[in-house]
Design a protein around this motif. Structure first.
Motif, mmCIF file in Angstrom:
data_model
loop_
_atom_site.group_PDB
_atom_site.id
_atom_site.type_symbol
_atom_site.label_atom_id
_atom_site.label_comp_id
_atom_site.label_asym_id
_atom_site.label_seq_id
_atom_site.Cartn_x
_atom_site.Cartn_y
_atom_site.Cartn_z
ATOM 1 N N LEU A 160 -6.037 3.904 -0.415
ATOM 2 C CA LEU A 160 -5.292 4.637 -1.437
ATOM 3 C C LEU A 160 -6.006 5.938 -1.781
ATOM 4 N N SER A 179 0.983 3.962 -3.016
ATOM 5 C CA SER A 179 0.693 5.370 -2.699
ATOM 6 C C SER A 179 1.782 6.284 -3.242
ATOM 7 N N THR A 202 0.840 -1.203 0.000
ATOM 8 C CA THR A 202 0.000 0.000 0.000
ATOM 9 C C THR A 202 0.875 1.252 0.000
ATOM 10 N N ASP A 213 -5.818 -2.873 -6.683
ATOM 11 C CA ASP A 213 -5.396 -3.475 -5.413
ATOM 12 C C ASP A 213 -6.324 -4.645 -5.056
#
Length: 244
Positions: A53, A27, A23, A98
């Motif tokens: 996100l 990002s 993550t 994701d």
């Protein structure tokens, strides 16, 4: 980032167990692309993952995916060519998905057909740069009233698109490395051992036995609540206690 700069597209899969920092990595990629005034699109298979996100939505919401993917042989996303969403997908430098391992393989195939149509390019995903991320040790697509074979058949690895995937891996558990938490290290190793199928299976039942220190067993729902939320009766109005 080199693939994004080259603009040749490609299909990448970020294979990373929980806590390894995917993550965080996604990002940074999103922020870098957007800082250059380019378009980066992010969506996730589940609502919880979508909150992690910046500017992320669920895949069904973002791509207008059909809800009956199990019954349509060649689905497409419900996006018209002159819509704003079509323009965004056509102009995007990177598309991030994701928790893709939870998605039905036909969802990815629908995105492939739609991007080819929107971009008027016959290459895979219309030449777009796609970054998938997830962990196949976790939840696979849920198929109602199905067998294990149905679940595997619906999985992304069963798609004819999977052969185009370039795999990237994250292996270091950052929660353990940064916090130096030995109990978190033990737990993450046990999860990986179970996820990798390295725990002995009982031949008669086909079940595995959890390691003794894997978790705490409770006999009732009340005992579970007391263990997870000690003193909740006296603290349920204490915001600081709840946030911890």
């Amino acid at each position: 980032m080199k693939a994004i700069d080259d603009g040749n597209g490609g299909l990448y899969f970020l294979d990373a167990p929980g806590g390894t920092g995917k993550t965080f990595l996604m990002s940074v990629v999103l922020a870098t692309v957007r800082a250059r005034s380019n378009i980066a699109v992010a969506f996730a298979s589940s609502g919880i993952a979508a909150t992690l996100l910046e500017g992320c939505r669920t895949a069904h919401s973002a791509l207008k995916l059909p809800l009956n993917l199990q019954t349509i042989e060649e689905p497409t996303c419900n996006i018209t060519k002159n819509s704003t969403l079509a323009k965004v997908l056509s102009a995007s430098k990177i598309i991030i998905w994701d928790e893709c391992t939870m998605a039905h393989k036909r969802a990815l195939e629908a995105l492939n057909r739609t991007l080819k149509d929107l971009r008027n390019v016959s290459r895979c995903f219309g030449g777009a740069m796609i970054l998938l991320s997830g962990d196949f040790r976790q939840t696979l697509p849920v198929i109602p009233r199905s067998t294990a074979a149905d679940e595997i058949n619906a999985c992304l690895k069963s798609s004819n698109l999977w052969r185009y995937v370039k795999k990237l891996q994250l292996t270091t558990n950052m929660r353990v490395a940064l916090l130096n938490d030995t109990s978190a290290e033990d737990f993450s190793e046990q999860l990986l051992t179970i996820g990798n199928g390295q725990v002995p299976v009982d031949e008669s039942s086909g079940l595995i036995s959890f390691p003794n220190n894997f978790c705490n067993f409770v006999s009732s729902k009340d005992e579970l609540i007391n263990n997870v939320f000690p003193d909740i009766i006296s603290n349920h109005k204490n915001n600081e206690w709840l946030s911890e």
